[in-house]
Design a protein around this motif. Structure first.
Motif, PDB file in Angstrom:
ATOM      1  N   GLY A  21      35.784  45.712  56.101  1.00 55.23           N
ATOM      2  CA  GLY A  21      34.441  45.396  55.632  1.00 55.23           C
ATOM      3  C   GLY A  21      34.058  43.949  55.890  1.00 55.23           C
ATOM      4  O   GLY A  21      34.907  43.054  55.892  1.00 55.23           O
ATOM      5  N   ARG A  22      32.764  43.725  56.077  1.00 60.00           N
ATOM      6  CA  ARG A  22      32.283  42.357  56.330  1.00 60.00           C
ATOM      7  C   ARG A  22      32.547  41.454  55.140  1.00 60.00           C
ATOM      8  O   ARG A  22      32.919  40.296  55.291  1.00 60.00           O
ATOM      9  CB  ARG A  22      30.772  42.372  56.593  1.00 60.00           C
ATOM     10  CG  ARG A  22      30.358  43.202  57.775  1.00 60.00           C
ATOM     11  CD  ARG A  22      28.857  43.130  57.969  1.00 60.00           C
ATOM     12  NE  ARG A  22      28.456  41.773  58.348  1.00 60.00           N
ATOM     13  CZ  ARG A  22      27.223  41.314  58.233  1.00 60.00           C
ATOM     14  NH1 ARG A  22      26.276  42.056  57.731  1.00 60.00           N
ATOM     15  NH2 ARG A  22      26.952  40.083  58.626  1.00 60.00           N
ATOM     16  N   VAL A  23      32.338  41.968  53.930  1.00 63.09           N
ATOM     17  CA  VAL A  23      32.518  41.130  52.744  1.00 63.09           C
ATOM     18  C   VAL A  23      33.993  40.778  52.572  1.00 63.09           C
ATOM     19  O   VAL A  23      34.339  39.649  52.218  1.00 63.09           O
ATOM     20  CB  VAL A  23      31.952  41.835  51.492  1.00 63.09           C
ATOM     21  CG1 VAL A  23      32.247  41.028  50.232  1.00 63.09           C
ATOM     22  CG2 VAL A  23      30.451  42.057  51.644  1.00 63.09           C
ATOM     23  N   LYS A  24      34.878  41.743  52.861  1.00 65.96           N
ATOM     24  CA  LYS A  24      36.321  41.469  52.753  1.00 65.96           C
ATOM     25  C   LYS A  24      36.732  40.401  53.765  1.00 65.96           C
ATOM     26  O   LYS A  24      37.524  39.508  53.446  1.00 65.96           O
ATOM     27  CB  LYS A  24      37.109  42.763  52.991  1.00 65.96           C
ATOM     28  CG  LYS A  24      38.595  42.603  52.779  1.00 65.96           C
ATOM     29  CD  LYS A  24      38.914  42.368  51.310  1.00 65.96           C
ATOM     30  CE  LYS A  24      40.376  42.006  51.107  1.00 65.96           C
ATOM     31  NZ  LYS A  24      40.651  41.739  49.687  1.00 65.96           N
ATOM     32  N   ILE A  25      36.201  40.490  54.973  1.00 65.94           N
ATOM     33  CA  ILE A  25      36.531  39.477  55.979  1.00 65.94           C
ATOM     34  C   ILE A  25      36.062  38.100  55.513  1.00 65.94           C
ATOM     35  O   ILE A  25      36.811  37.116  55.597  1.00 65.94           O
ATOM     36  CB  ILE A  25      35.898  39.829  57.351  1.00 65.94           C
ATOM     37  CG1 ILE A  25      36.591  41.057  57.957  1.00 65.94           C
ATOM     38  CG2 ILE A  25      35.981  38.634  58.297  1.00 65.94           C
ATOM     39  CD1 ILE A  25      35.947  41.539  59.255  1.00 65.94           C
ATOM     40  N   SER A  26      34.840  38.006  54.990  1.00 65.91           N
ATOM     41  CA  SER A  26      34.349  36.688  54.586  1.00 65.91           C
ATOM     42  C   SER A  26      35.127  36.175  53.374  1.00 65.91           C
ATOM     43  O   SER A  26      35.398  34.974  53.267  1.00 65.91           O
ATOM     44  CB  SER A  26      32.846  36.706  54.320  1.00 65.91           C
ATOM     45  OG  SER A  26      32.537  37.517  53.221  1.00 65.91           O
ATOM     46  N   GLU A  27      35.521  37.081  52.491  1.00 61.71           N
ATOM     47  CA  GLU A  27      36.336  36.686  51.331  1.00 61.71           C
ATOM     48  C   GLU A  27      37.685  36.124  51.804  1.00 61.71           C
ATOM     49  O   GLU A  27      38.172  35.110  51.297  1.00 61.71           O
ATOM     50  CB  GLU A  27      36.546  37.918  50.447  1.00 61.71           C
ATOM     51  CG  GLU A  27      37.376  37.668  49.204  1.00 61.71           C
ATOM     52  CD  GLU A  27      37.782  38.977  48.515  1.00 61.71           C
ATOM     53  OE1 GLU A  27      37.448  40.074  49.006  1.00 61.71           O
ATOM     54  OE2 GLU A  27      38.452  38.893  47.471  1.00 61.71           O
ATOM     55  N   PHE A  28      38.278  36.792  52.789  1.00 63.74           N
ATOM     56  CA  PHE A  28      39.566  36.331  53.321  1.00 63.74           C
ATOM     57  C   PHE A  28      39.393  34.969  54.007  1.00 63.74           C
ATOM     58  O   PHE A  28      40.211  34.057  53.820  1.00 63.74           O
ATOM     59  CB  PHE A  28      40.111  37.378  54.295  1.00 63.74           C
ATOM     60  CG  PHE A  28      41.517  37.104  54.764  1.00 63.74           C
ATOM     61  CD1 PHE A  28      42.604  37.588  54.044  1.00 63.74           C
ATOM     62  CD2 PHE A  28      41.762  36.371  55.923  1.00 63.74           C
ATOM     63  CE1 PHE A  28      43.911  37.339  54.473  1.00 63.74           C
ATOM     64  CE2 PHE A  28      43.061  36.123  56.350  1.00 63.74           C
ATOM     65  CZ  PHE A  28      44.140  36.603  55.629  1.00 63.74           C
ATOM     66  N   ALA A  29      38.320  34.826  54.780  1.00 62.20           N
ATOM     67  CA  ALA A  29      38.067  33.550  55.467  1.00 62.20           C
ATOM     68  C   ALA A  29      37.847  32.432  54.454  1.00 62.20           C
ATOM     69  O   ALA A  29      38.335  31.308  54.632  1.00 62.20           O
ATOM     70  CB  ALA A  29      36.864  33.689  56.406  1.00 62.20           C
ATOM     71  N   ASP A  30      37.134  32.744  53.356  1.00 63.26           N
ATOM     72  CA  ASP A  30      36.954  31.746  52.284  1.00 63.26           C
ATOM     73  C   ASP A  30      38.314  31.364  51.705  1.00 63.26           C
ATOM     74  O   ASP A  30      38.586  30.194  51.436  1.00 63.26           O
ATOM     75  CB  ASP A  30      36.090  32.311  51.155  1.00 63.26           C
ATOM     76  CG  ASP A  30      34.612  32.396  51.516  1.00 63.26           C
ATOM     77  OD1 ASP A  30      34.205  31.813  52.545  1.00 63.26           O
ATOM     78  OD2 ASP A  30      33.868  33.062  50.765  1.00 63.26           O
TER      79      ASP A  30
ATOM     80  N   VAL B  29      45.413  31.090  44.417  1.00 62.39           N
ATOM     81  CA  VAL B  29      44.814  32.153  43.601  1.00 62.39           C
ATOM     82  C   VAL B  29      43.802  32.934  44.443  1.00 62.39           C
ATOM     83  O   VAL B  29      43.788  34.173  44.451  1.00 62.39           O
ATOM     84  CB  VAL B  29      44.154  31.561  42.335  1.00 62.39           C
ATOM     85  CG1 VAL B  29      43.330  32.613  41.606  1.00 62.39           C
ATOM     86  CG2 VAL B  29      45.222  30.982  41.405  1.00 62.39           C
ATOM     87  N   MET B  30      42.972  32.195  45.194  1.00 66.60           N
ATOM     88  CA  MET B  30      42.009  32.869  46.069  1.00 66.60           C
ATOM     89  C   MET B  30      42.726  33.703  47.122  1.00 66.60           C
ATOM     90  O   MET B  30      42.328  34.819  47.439  1.00 66.60           O
ATOM     91  CB  MET B  30      41.110  31.846  46.768  1.00 66.60           C
ATOM     92  CG  MET B  30      40.053  31.233  45.877  1.00 66.60           C
ATOM     93  SD  MET B  30      39.117  29.954  46.758  1.00 66.60           S
ATOM     94  CE  MET B  30      38.107  30.957  47.863  1.00 66.60           C
ATOM     95  N   ALA B  32      45.712  35.009  46.939  1.00 64.83           N
ATOM     96  CA  ALA B  32      46.316  36.190  46.305  1.00 64.83           C
ATOM     97  C   ALA B  32      45.273  37.305  46.215  1.00 64.83           C
ATOM     98  O   ALA B  32      45.527  38.458  46.584  1.00 64.83           O
ATOM     99  CB  ALA B  32      46.855  35.834  44.921  1.00 64.83           C
ATOM    100  N   GLY B  33      44.085  36.934  45.736  1.00 62.71           N
ATOM    101  CA  GLY B  33      43.043  37.940  45.570  1.00 62.71           C
ATOM    102  C   GLY B  33      42.590  38.536  46.887  1.00 62.71           C
ATOM    103  O   GLY B  33      42.409  39.754  47.008  1.00 62.71           O
ATOM    104  N   ALA B  34      42.419  37.672  47.888  1.00 56.57           N
ATOM    105  CA  ALA B  34      41.880  38.149  49.169  1.00 56.57           C
ATOM    106  C   ALA B  34      42.906  38.959  49.950  1.00 56.57           C
ATOM    107  O   ALA B  34      42.558  39.889  50.674  1.00 56.57           O
ATOM    108  CB  ALA B  34      41.395  36.963  50.001  1.00 56.57           C
ATOM    109  N   SER B  35      44.187  38.598  49.808  1.00 56.46           N
ATOM    110  CA  SER B  35      45.215  39.255  50.618  1.00 56.46           C
ATOM    111  C   SER B  35      45.846  40.434  49.893  1.00 56.46           C
ATOM    112  O   SER B  35      46.436  41.304  50.523  1.00 56.46           O
ATOM    113  CB  SER B  35      46.324  38.259  50.967  1.00 56.46           C
ATOM    114  OG  SER B  35      47.056  37.910  49.799  1.00 56.46           O
ATOM    115  N   GLY B  36      45.756  40.432  48.564  1.00 58.38           N
ATOM    116  CA  GLY B  36      46.424  41.477  47.793  1.00 58.38           C
ATOM    117  C   GLY B  36      47.879  41.164  47.490  1.00 58.38           C
ATOM    118  O   GLY B  36      48.589  42.003  46.941  1.00 58.38           O
ATOM    119  N   ASP B  37      48.342  39.945  47.828  1.00 55.10           N
ATOM    120  CA  ASP B  37      49.719  39.556  47.528  1.00 55.10           C
ATOM    121  C   ASP B  37      49.726  38.781  46.199  1.00 55.10           C
ATOM    122  O   ASP B  37      49.483  37.577  46.182  1.00 55.10           O
ATOM    123  CB  ASP B  37      50.306  38.701  48.654  1.00 55.10           C
ATOM    124  CG  ASP B  37      51.762  38.338  48.402  1.00 55.10           C
ATOM    125  OD1 ASP B  37      52.253  38.536  47.266  1.00 55.10           O
ATOM    126  OD2 ASP B  37      52.414  37.824  49.331  1.00 55.10           O
TER     127      ASP B  37
END
Lengths: 145, 141
Positions: A21-30, B29-30, B32-37
């Motif tokens: 998902g686009r939102v998941k990608i941007s969340e990961f990039a953040d 923390v961010m 962890a949330g984004a990666s699921g680890d």
């Protein structure tokens, strides 16, 4: 504890497909602090030659870090003692928003390293249409007592 | 694929200038949330100490992600990275106060066919090498 060598070559078939998902990608990039617009802005991604926003190079870990089959008690892996010792990604192309992918994982190696046990899992990420996208190798070490 | 660095402009030994990246507990923390680890050694000091670590440590994948950013910023396109692998040799310890600093540098190690190069990365925190065998294969312009 020694891991069960009978698991070398064991293939774990794909579970439910993962929808990128686009939102998941941007969340990961953040979360990794990478401000590159190709991870967030569809127009920027298109200008760079992609059909939609692409994911950062390490994003495939989101769907490949945990292979549920590794929890099989017959393998003998004690997750409390596990550390991530190596990781690689070979990309056919970047993952991008809209991809629906599956992960097929294989235990490729189990060996002793001193008092520790080292295990490598290869995960093939492919779209549900059958297009290969990325091959991941994840090496875990279970620390010995 | 629109790398901005030209293959013809780099040689074996070409250095990529070092950059520093700050790592704070909030980043972990961010992440962890984004990666699921959600392994608590990355956010709870008592758990980290109970398994023999000096303090909370960064996710190895967080450190690897900074290396990925370093390479893709240099190349000019994250999609130009064709292969990227690391070994985690030493943890990045992230104290509650002040966090940690990650210093990453790179060097062109090999030139291959098809405008591709292998970049060897060096990542250090508190003087310790935190990644080894860190290499990215990148397709340049």
């Amino acid at each position: 504890m020694a891991l069960n060598r009978d698991f070398v070559g064991r293939v774990f078939p794909p579970g439910e497909p993962y929808e990128v998902g686009r939102v998941k990608i941007s969340e990961f990039a953040d979360a990794i602090g990478d401000p590159n617009p190709v991870f967030r802005d569809r127009e920027a991604a298109k200008a760079a030659g992609y059909p939609d926003v692409i994911a950062p190079p390490t994003f495939p870990i989101v769907m490949s870090l945990y292979t549920p089959g590794l929890a099989d008690p017959e393998l003998g892996l004690n997750f409390a003692m596990v550390v991530h010792s190596g990781q690689s990604f070979a990309y056919v192309r970047p993952l991008r928003a809209g991809d629906v992918v599956t992960c097929t994982s294989t235990i490729t190696e189990i060996k002793s390293v001193g008092s520790h046990e080292s295990m490598t899992v290869r995960t093939e990420i492919a779209t549900v249409e059958g297009e290969p996208v990325c091959t991941c190798h994840n090496t875990l070490v279970e620390r010995g007592a | 694929m629109t790398a901005t660095v030209k293959y013809d402009d780099v040689e074996v030994g070409t250095e990529i200038p070092a950059r520093t990246f700050a790592v704070d507990r909030a980043n972990l923390v961010m992440y962890a949330g984004a990666s699921g680890d959600f392994n608590p050694i990355h956010w709870r000091e008592s758990t980290a100490r109970s398994v023999g670590l000096p303090d909370v440590i960064a996710h190895g994948m967080y450190t690897m992600a900074q290396g990925g950013r370093f390479v893709s910023d240099w190349a000019g396109d994250p999609g130009a990275v064709l292969d990227y692998g690391v070994r985690f040799s030493s943890p990045v310890v992230v104290p509650d106060e002040g966090g940690a600093t990650l210093e990453i540098s790179g060097k062109v190690e090999r030139k291959l066919d098809d405008n591709t190069v292998v970049v060897a990365l060096t990542a250090r925190s508190e003087g310790q090498k935190v990644l080894t065998r860190a290499k990215a294969t990148v397709r340049l312009a």
